[in-house]
Design a protein around this motif. Structure first.
Motif, short mmCIF file in Angstrom:
data_model
loop_
_atom_site.label_atom_id
_atom_site.label_comp_id
_atom_site.label_asym_id
_atom_site.label_seq_id
_atom_site.Cartn_x
_atom_site.Cartn_y
_atom_site.Cartn_z
N VAL A 14 29.76 -8.11 -0.47
CA VAL A 14 30.50 -6.86 -0.28
C VAL A 14 32.00 -7.13 -0.31
CG1 VAL A 14 31.05 -5.02 1.37
CG2 VAL A 14 28.66 -5.68 0.99
N LEU A 15 32.44 -8.18 0.35
CA LEU A 15 33.86 -8.48 0.43
C LEU A 15 34.44 -8.88 -0.93
CD1 LEU A 15 34.16 -10.31 3.86
CD2 LEU A 15 34.52 -7.91 3.30
N ARG A 16 33.65 -9.61 -1.71
CA ARG A 16 34.13 -9.95 -3.07
C ARG A 16 34.37 -8.70 -3.89
NH1 ARG A 16 30.09 -15.03 -4.54
NH2 ARG A 16 31.28 -16.66 -3.45
N LYS A 17 33.45 -7.76 -3.83
CA LYS A 17 33.61 -6.52 -4.58
C LYS A 17 34.76 -5.69 -4.00
CE LYS A 17 31.52 -5.29 -7.53
NZ LYS A 17 31.75 -5.34 -9.00
N ALA A 18 34.89 -5.68 -2.67
CA ALA A 18 35.97 -4.92 -2.04
C ALA A 18 37.33 -5.46 -2.44
CB ALA A 18 35.80 -4.97 -0.51
N GLU A 19 37.47 -6.78 -2.47
CA GLU A 19 38.75 -7.38 -2.88
C GLU A 19 39.07 -7.05 -4.34
OE1 GLU A 19 38.29 -11.48 -2.09
OE2 GLU A 19 38.36 -11.26 0.10
N ALA A 31 24.23 -0.20 0.33
CA ALA A 31 24.96 1.02 0.67
C ALA A 31 26.44 0.85 0.40
CB ALA A 31 24.71 1.38 2.14
N ALA A 32 27.01 -0.29 0.83
CA ALA A 32 28.45 -0.52 0.64
C ALA A 32 28.80 -0.63 -0.85
CB ALA A 32 28.88 -1.77 1.39
N LEU A 33 28.00 -1.36 -1.60
CA LEU A 33 28.27 -1.51 -3.04
C LEU A 33 28.13 -0.17 -3.76
CD1 LEU A 33 26.54 -4.93 -3.83
CD2 LEU A 33 28.98 -4.46 -3.42
N GLU A 34 27.19 0.65 -3.31
CA GLU A 34 27.03 1.97 -3.90
C GLU A 34 28.27 2.82 -3.65
OE1 GLU A 34 23.95 5.81 -3.80
OE2 GLU A 34 23.76 4.20 -2.32
N ALA A 35 28.82 2.74 -2.43
CA ALA A 35 30.03 3.51 -2.11
C ALA A 35 31.22 3.01 -2.91
CB ALA A 35 30.31 3.41 -0.61
N ILE A 36 31.36 1.69 -3.04
CA ILE A 36 32.47 1.14 -3.82
C ILE A 36 32.37 1.56 -5.28
CG2 ILE A 36 33.49 -1.01 -4.67
CD1 ILE A 36 32.70 -2.30 -1.97
N ALA A 37 31.16 1.52 -5.82
CA ALA A 37 30.96 1.93 -7.22
C ALA A 37 31.30 3.39 -7.42
CB ALA A 37 29.51 1.65 -7.63
N ILE A 96 28.63 10.10 5.43
CA ILE A 96 27.83 9.29 6.33
C ILE A 96 26.64 8.73 5.57
CG2 ILE A 96 26.54 9.18 8.49
CD1 ILE A 96 29.48 9.88 8.88
N GLN A 97 26.59 7.41 5.39
CA GLN A 97 25.44 6.77 4.77
C GLN A 97 24.50 6.30 5.88
OE1 GLN A 97 28.25 4.38 1.96
NE2 GLN A 97 26.22 4.29 0.98
N GLY A 98 23.25 6.77 5.80
CA GLY A 98 22.31 6.52 6.89
C GLY A 98 22.39 7.63 7.93
N ILE A 99 22.66 8.84 7.48
CA ILE A 99 22.85 9.96 8.38
C ILE A 99 21.58 10.29 9.17
CG2 ILE A 99 22.29 11.73 6.64
CD1 ILE A 99 24.56 13.44 7.90
N THR A 134 38.28 -4.44 -5.95
CA THR A 134 38.54 -3.01 -6.14
C THR A 134 39.56 -2.45 -5.15
OG1 THR A 134 36.64 -2.50 -4.71
CG2 THR A 134 36.23 -2.57 -7.09
N GLU A 135 40.20 -3.35 -4.36
CA GLU A 135 41.19 -2.93 -3.35
C GLU A 135 40.59 -1.90 -2.39
OE1 GLU A 135 44.77 -1.75 -5.27
OE2 GLU A 135 45.22 -3.77 -5.99
N THR A 136 39.39 -2.19 -1.92
CA THR A 136 38.70 -1.33 -0.96
C THR A 136 38.86 -1.89 0.44
OG1 THR A 136 37.05 -0.70 -2.61
CG2 THR A 136 36.47 -0.34 -0.30
N LEU A 137 39.25 -1.05 1.38
CA LEU A 137 39.37 -1.45 2.78
C LEU A 137 38.01 -1.32 3.45
CD1 LEU A 137 41.07 -2.17 5.31
CD2 LEU A 137 41.42 0.30 5.63
N VAL A 138 37.50 -2.44 3.99
CA VAL A 138 36.22 -2.44 4.68
C VAL A 138 36.45 -2.85 6.13
CG1 VAL A 138 33.86 -3.34 4.75
CG2 VAL A 138 35.02 -3.03 2.55
#
Length: 297
Positions: free
Chosen positions: A107-112, A80-86, A11-14, A114-118
């Motif tokens: 975020v979506l560019r990095k997700a694509e 937060a999202a880029l940190e999780a992807i990294a 949980i990020q932002g717990i 790295t094949e990350t589902l967002v």
């Protein structure tokens, strides 16, 4: 897709207001929340969950993490999202509403890449009834079963899930794809996921007026999806002539031959009709339509 009772969740932002409220509820449902992240709040457990300043610190302590659920404020979501992807987390759910569009694009560019589902932003998250809750769905409305539910709306997702549950039609999974301008995963992506999911026998798609998401989904269903699909559209009573889509959707629709009235309830209804997808007039009709299409399989 890897959403099971064994999934390990961060949980990020717990310590944010929503994070602090919903983390114990997710935990009580059986979700394996192994760590939380709150910059400056490291070392202060919440609901017996260890809290760290950085995602990297959490992973070094608890090991592999399957999914991160993000509750941070809008202007902190991108970081937060880029940190999780990294950190090699390949499933991310963004609950936060009002994320700046350009931040989501990054975020979506990095997700694509790295094949990350967002999933999200501005979404209720995901629930696999009886197994795990990732977000803010009211779990008492859901029942384990074989109907997959994909929705643009948060509260309508809950209402339709309850209608299905009352009719004895349990759900394999329910996904709120979000309501912000820039969304990550689409109807098409989730339709394909549920098409390949052994636990799903029928799909309910909940759309809204505005944009071309439903028209595109209808075309995709006609061309690719073999499982039965039932649809519902919100927004019939919106004022006529009040366009709620965006310029890109208008241009794309005309190029694709979807029609100049893209985004209207009528446009979406006609698209589903062409795809031979039954559309409910109201949520209470959905269970009967689902039963009917399952009988025809």
């Amino acid at each position: 897709m890897n959403f099971t009772a064994e999934s390990k969740i961060l949980i990020q932002g717990i310590s944010e207001p929503l994070g602090a409220i919903y983390t114990p509820l997710m935990q009580a449902y059986g979700t394996q929340i192994v760590a939380g992240v709150s910059p400056g709040g490291g070392g202060k457990p919440i609901a017996d969950i260890p809290v760290f300043d950085l995602v990297e610190q959490a992973i070094s302590k608890v090991g592999r993490i399957d999914t991160s659920v993000i509750f941070v404020p809008p202007y902190e979501v991108m970081d937060a999202a880029l940190e999780a992807i990294a950190a090699q987390i390949r499933q991310i759910i963004i609950i936060t509403e009002g994320v700046p569009p350009l931040d989501m694009v990054r975020v979506l560019r990095k997700a694509e890449a790295t094949e990350t589902l967002v999933v999200g932003s501005n979404c209720p998250g995901i629930i696999v009834p009886g197994q795990l809750l990732l977000g803010i769905h009211p779990p008492e409305f859901y029942l384990p079963g074989k109907v997959g539910l994909i929705s643009r709306s948060g509260t309508l997702t809950y209402e339709i899930a309850l209608e299905l549950t009352r009719a004895g039609l349990g759900q394999s999974i329910a996904i709120g794809i979000g309501g912000d301008r820039i969304l990550s995963s689409s109807f098409q992506q989730w339709l394909q996921i549920l098409e390949e999911d052994d636990q799903t026998e029928a799909i309910v798609l909940v759309g809204e007026i505005g944009g071309d998401s439903e028209e595109s989904a209808a075309r995709y269903i006609a061309e690719v999806i073999d499982k039965p699909v039932v649809a519902f559209l919100a927004g019939y009573s919106a004022p006529q002539g009040q366009f709620q889509g965006h310029a890109g959707a208008i241009v794309a629709s005309r190029i694709a031959g979807l029609g100049a009235d893209i985004g209207s309830a009528q446009s979406k209804l006609e698209a589903f009709k062409r795809a031979q997808v039954p559309v409910a007039d109201r949520p209470s009709q959905i269970p009967d339509l689902v039963k009917k299409v399952l009988e025809q399989v």
